[in-house]
Design a protein around this motif. Structure first.
Motif, PDB file in Angstrom:
ATOM      1  N   GLN A   1      33.640  46.720  43.270  1.00 28.30           N
ATOM      2  CA  GLN A   1      32.665  47.672  43.447  1.00 28.30           C
ATOM      3  C   GLN A   1      33.617  49.113  43.703  1.00 28.30           C
ATOM      4  N   GLU A   2      34.808  49.058  43.984  1.00 27.21           N
ATOM      5  CA  GLU A   2      35.678  50.274  44.107  1.00 27.21           C
ATOM      6  C   GLU A   2      35.797  50.816  43.015  1.00 27.21           C
ATOM      7  N   ALA A   3      36.218  50.025  42.005  1.00 24.07           N
ATOM      8  CA  ALA A   3      36.548  50.470  40.531  1.00 24.07           C
ATOM      9  C   ALA A   3      35.521  51.055  40.129  1.00 24.07           C
ATOM     10  N   ASN A   4      34.193  50.580  40.176  1.00 21.56           N
ATOM     11  CA  ASN A   4      33.044  51.133  39.278  1.00 21.56           C
ATOM     12  C   ASN A   4      32.435  52.276  40.241  1.00 21.56           C
ATOM     13  N   GLU A   5      32.652  52.301  41.506  1.00 18.08           N
ATOM     14  CA  GLU A   5      31.580  53.419  42.045  1.00 18.08           C
ATOM     15  C   GLU A   5      32.417  54.535  42.651  1.00 18.08           C
ATOM     16  N   ASN A   6      33.798  54.345  42.740  1.00 21.92           N
ATOM     17  CA  ASN A   6      34.563  55.330  43.562  1.00 21.92           C
ATOM     18  C   ASN A   6      35.906  55.544  42.495  1.00 21.92           C
ATOM     19  N   SER A   7      35.675  55.522  41.305  1.00 26.47           N
ATOM     20  CA  SER A   7      36.918  55.596  40.268  1.00 26.47           C
ATOM     21  C   SER A   7      37.432  57.108  40.186  1.00 26.47           C
TER      22      SER A   7
ATOM     23  N   ALA B   1      38.027  30.774  50.198  1.00 28.72           N
ATOM     24  CA  ALA B   1      37.336  31.004  49.103  1.00 28.72           C
ATOM     25  C   ALA B   1      36.197  32.315  49.413  1.00 28.72           C
ATOM     26  N   GLN B   2      35.776  32.306  50.792  1.00 27.50           N
ATOM     27  CA  GLN B   2      34.873  33.247  51.094  1.00 27.50           C
ATOM     28  C   GLN B   2      35.733  34.685  51.222  1.00 27.50           C
ATOM     29  N   ALA B   3      36.790  34.565  51.698  1.00 28.67           N
ATOM     30  CA  ALA B   3      37.621  35.962  51.828  1.00 28.67           C
ATOM     31  C   ALA B   3      38.005  36.285  50.369  1.00 28.67           C
ATOM     32  N   GLN B   4      38.471  35.487  49.347  1.00 22.91           N
ATOM     33  CA  GLN B   4      38.862  35.963  47.969  1.00 22.91           C
ATOM     34  C   GLN B   4      37.648  36.414  47.430  1.00 22.91           C
ATOM     35  N   GLN B   5      36.508  35.854  47.511  1.00 24.03           N
ATOM     36  CA  GLN B   5      35.175  36.471  46.778  1.00 24.03           C
ATOM     37  C   GLN B   5      34.958  37.848  47.567  1.00 24.03           C
ATOM     38  N   GLU B   6      35.166  37.966  48.853  1.00 24.13           N
ATOM     39  CA  GLU B   6      34.629  39.341  49.237  1.00 24.13           C
ATOM     40  C   GLU B   6      35.767  40.323  48.838  1.00 24.13           C
ATOM     41  N   THR B   7      36.993  40.014  48.771  1.00 24.93           N
ATOM     42  CA  THR B   7      38.047  40.856  48.341  1.00 24.93           C
ATOM     43  C   THR B   7      37.798  41.317  46.987  1.00 24.93           C
ATOM     44  N   ILE B   8      37.555  40.534  46.036  1.00 28.67           N
ATOM     45  CA  ILE B   8      37.574  40.550  44.650  1.00 28.67           C
ATOM     46  C   ILE B   8      36.197  41.550  44.387  1.00 28.67           C
ATOM     47  N   GLY B   9      35.130  41.175  45.196  1.00 28.56           N
ATOM     48  CA  GLY B   9      33.851  41.856  44.996  1.00 28.56           C
ATOM     49  C   GLY B   9      34.151  43.540  45.668  1.00 28.56           C
ATOM     50  N   ALA B  10      35.062  43.649  46.337  1.00 31.35           N
ATOM     51  CA  ALA B  10      35.145  44.900  46.946  1.00 31.35           C
ATOM     52  C   ALA B  10      36.150  45.629  45.990  1.00 31.35           C
ATOM     53  N   ILE B  11      37.059  44.941  45.266  1.00 30.30           N
ATOM     54  CA  ILE B  11      37.757  45.391  44.228  1.00 30.30           C
ATOM     55  C   ILE B  11      36.968  46.103  43.124  1.00 30.30           C
TER      56      ILE B  11
ATOM     57  N   THR C   1      44.946  51.013  40.351  1.00 28.70           N
ATOM     58  CA  THR C   1      45.042  49.671  40.539  1.00 28.70           C
ATOM     59  C   THR C   1      45.645  49.369  41.964  1.00 28.70           C
ATOM     60  N   ALA C   2      46.742  50.301  42.009  1.00 29.33           N
ATOM     61  CA  ALA C   2      47.488  50.496  43.553  1.00 29.33           C
ATOM     62  C   ALA C   2      46.421  50.984  44.382  1.00 29.33           C
ATOM     63  N   ARG C   3      45.925  51.985  44.069  1.00 24.45           N
ATOM     64  CA  ARG C   3      45.021  52.723  44.980  1.00 24.45           C
ATOM     65  C   ARG C   3      43.978  51.757  45.469  1.00 24.45           C
ATOM     66  N   ILE C   4      43.473  50.902  44.867  1.00 25.48           N
ATOM     67  CA  ILE C   4      42.318  49.931  45.082  1.00 25.48           C
ATOM     68  C   ILE C   4      42.840  49.035  46.134  1.00 25.48           C
ATOM     69  N   LEU C   5      43.979  48.235  45.279  1.00 20.60           N
ATOM     70  CA  LEU C   5      44.716  47.291  46.265  1.00 20.60           C
ATOM     71  C   LEU C   5      44.939  47.752  47.705  1.00 20.60           C
ATOM     72  N   LYS C   6      45.722  49.033  47.897  1.00 17.31           N
ATOM     73  CA  LYS C   6      46.052  49.629  49.037  1.00 17.31           C
ATOM     74  C   LYS C   6      44.711  49.500  49.968  1.00 17.31           C
ATOM     75  N   LYS C   7      43.641  50.036  49.525  1.00 18.28           N
ATOM     76  CA  LYS C   7      42.470  50.012  50.280  1.00 18.28           C
ATOM     77  C   LYS C   7      41.729  48.869  50.656  1.00 18.28           C
ATOM     78  N   HIS C   8      41.826  47.807  49.586  1.00 20.44           N
ATOM     79  CA  HIS C   8      41.053  46.557  49.887  1.00 20.44           C
ATOM     80  C   HIS C   8      41.898  45.504  50.191  1.00 20.44           C
ATOM     81  N   TYR C   9      43.171  45.388  49.781  1.00 22.35           N
ATOM     82  CA  TYR C   9      44.131  44.428  50.096  1.00 22.35           C
ATOM     83  C   TYR C   9      45.599  44.951  50.356  1.00 22.35           C
ATOM     84  N   PRO C  10      45.364  45.774  51.575  1.00 23.19           N
ATOM     85  CA  PRO C  10      46.431  46.323  52.178  1.00 23.19           C
ATOM     86  C   PRO C  10      47.701  45.557  52.681  1.00 23.19           C
TER      87      PRO C  10
END
Length: 518
Positions: free
Chosen positions: A35-41, A23-33, A324-333
């Motif tokens: 944040q990346e979408a909003n701050e580094n679009s 659950a902690q890993a899921q929460q961290e990955t989703i949080g990173a997704i 979406t693919a860019r963000i997943l490759k970076k935070h869920y490689p």
């Protein structure tokens, strides 16, 4: 305490930390997704490259090829393997300049463009008088008039009584005036249709008849019921140009011809016939680690009509899936399941790219966990249907669960829903019995202002909504990839059609057109 209960209790205690870690890993990955979408679009940059620099992506044009090559290069910069997969050929064509000028009874440049695959004028253009189709009694009378069109431009669309959309009338007109306008418009459209029927031709065969009679070119205006907006599709002639004019200019020429002012225009429409050219899908892949033979597909059609730059149909869907693919490759490689991005060619001519992919890749279709498709405009996603899959509710609801409330709170769901036989590329997969889902968007006046129009351009993109769609798609993909269960393909029993009174059937797979534009 009995020994077996002690062992069970110890097992439970051991499982708690593991579940907490997941659950902690899921929460961290989703949080990173998020944040990346909003701050580094990268959405604005991707949209600029695809619409401003490359431009519209009509199948068979150099711009379509440029778009495919750019996407492969862009994926490569993100560390994602991609390739262009050929599925057929199409009639190659390249748009050149279109310039239309009224030169008599006064001089003014007009707003318009040649249609896709239109033949060109001679270099430098041609001058010709404008004529309208007269009111006729029968085909014989029409045939007599037809001999008079040689060397002239013919107006082939009905004139419009107003260039103001209905919502503008509704806001400002009196009720009586609004109703009067609508009645007059309906009468004009009926009279046009009846006159056309008396010629013995329809809107398609009429163009062939006029071309055969020696017309210099054909002028149309397909108003889209919005200020300054026309639908732009393709020509149906072999030798003479077909031009779409803005409602305002078309109406002026029509009135001039009707009043006997003998308007003359100069048309310079340049284009190139490029023969047969290959057609492609761009396919990018992030390999799965635990279940590599199961797949999530990020789906969007990449081609467009070329009246505008294809911004909301469908650059927005395409950049959503690329981002979406860019963000997943970076935070869920290292996803558990293989993630594929499908940027399909020739959707506008009948879902050809996606249906060819389905036909050519049965192993991917068989292993599909889910496909998420975005097509209908720039708006935030507001509808998801289960597409007739019996267990869609359980899976999609748990995939939606961690999506931020301000995004998922906008979404209406329909489970199990009904399978779509067309509309966009997810239907190619649904017809094959695979779970394809449409992420359907809020309108933003899509149908009258940007869908297949001359105004479908970068400025119509609402990036806040597109960013939300990226977050939604990325989280759905992550959750579908992590899901310990594979999506079951049980089909719901379909209802009886109200129209036919017969029970509805699952749609049949399409046969792709692999040799198009002939």
């Amino acid at each position: 305490m009995p020994r077996i209960l002690v062992l069970a209790y110890l097992c439970i205690l051991l499982m708690i930390p593991a579940r907490f870690a997941v659950a902690q890993a899921q929460q961290e990955t989703i949080g990173a997704i998020i944040q990346e979408a909003n701050e580094n679009s990268q959405l604005e940059y991707l949209a600029h490259q695809l619409t401003d620099v490359i431009g519209p992506r009509l199948v068979g044009t150099p711009q379509m090829q440029n778009a495919h090559d750019w996407a492969v290069e862009q994926f490569g910069q993100w560390g994602i393997e991609a390739e262009n997969q050929q599925f057929g050929t199409w009639r190659g064509w390249e748009r050149g300049i279109t310039h239309i000028d009224l030169i008599s009874p006064r001089v003014v440049s007009l707003e318009g463009q040649q249609l896709a695959w239109s033949p060109a004028t001679p270099e430098g253009g041609v001058d010709g008088e404008i004529v309208i189709i007269p009111k006729i009694e029968n085909r014989e009378q029409f045939e007599e008039w037809l001999a008079s069109v040689k060397g002239k431009f013919v107006l082939i669309s009905p004139p419009q009584i107003t260039g103001r959309p209905d919502y503008n009338w509704q806001e400002f007109a009196t009720e009586a005036s609004f109703e009067k306008m609508k009645a007059e418009r309906e009468a004009m459209e009926k009279a046009w249709d009846e006159n056309l029927e008396r010629t013995g031709f329809n809107s398609r065969t009429l163009q062939t008849a006029l071309e055969g009679a020696g017309a210099l070119g054909l002028l149309q205006s397909r108003w889209s019921r919005g200020f300054g907006v026309n639908k732009i599709f393709s020509a149906r002639t072999d030798k003479i140009p077909v031009i779409d004019l803005a409602l305002e200019d078309y109406g002026m020429l029509y009135r001039m011809a009707e009043y006997g002012d003998k308007p003359v225009i100069r048309v310079n429409a340049q284009s190139k016939d490029l023969g047969r050219v290959p057609t492609f899908n761009t396919i990018a892949t992030i390999p799965g680690t635990e279940k590599p033979d199961e797949y999530i597909i990020l789906s969007a059609h990449y081609d467009s009509w070329d009246g505008g730059t294809g911004a909301t149909d469908n650059a927005t869907g395409s950049i959503t899936m690329m981002e979406t693919a860019r963000i997943l490759k970076k935070h869920y490689p290292n996803p558990k399941r293989t993630i594929i991005v499908g940027l399909w060619g020739s959707e506008e001519q009948g879902l050809n790219g996606s249906s060819a992919f389905v036909e050519d890749n049965p192993e991917i279709v068989d292993g599909l966990q889910a496909l998420f498709n975005q097509d209908n405009g720039t708006g935030r996603v507001v509808r998801i249907s289960g597409q007739g899959f019996l267990h869609s509710y359980a899976f999609i609801q748990r995939w939606l669960e961690p999506v931020p409330e301000d995004i998922k709170g906008e979404i209406e769901t329909d489970f199990p829903g009904r399978p779509s036989g067309g509309g966009s590329d997810y239907a190619s997969f649904v017809a094959a019995g695979a779970p394809g889902f449409s992420l359907s968007s809020l309108s933003w006046s899509y149908w009258n202002y940007t869908w297949h129009t001359n105004r479908d351009t970068y400025d119509k993109i609402v990036f806040d909504d597109v960013r939300g769609n990226v977050i939604l798609t990325a989280i759905l993909t992550y959750m579908a990839s992590e899901d310990p269960e594979s999506f079951p393909r049980d089909k719901a029993e379909l209802p009886v059609s109200r129209r036919t009174g017969v029970q509805m059937e699952w749609p049949e797979p399409r046969t792709p057109n692999r040799e198009g534009g002939n």
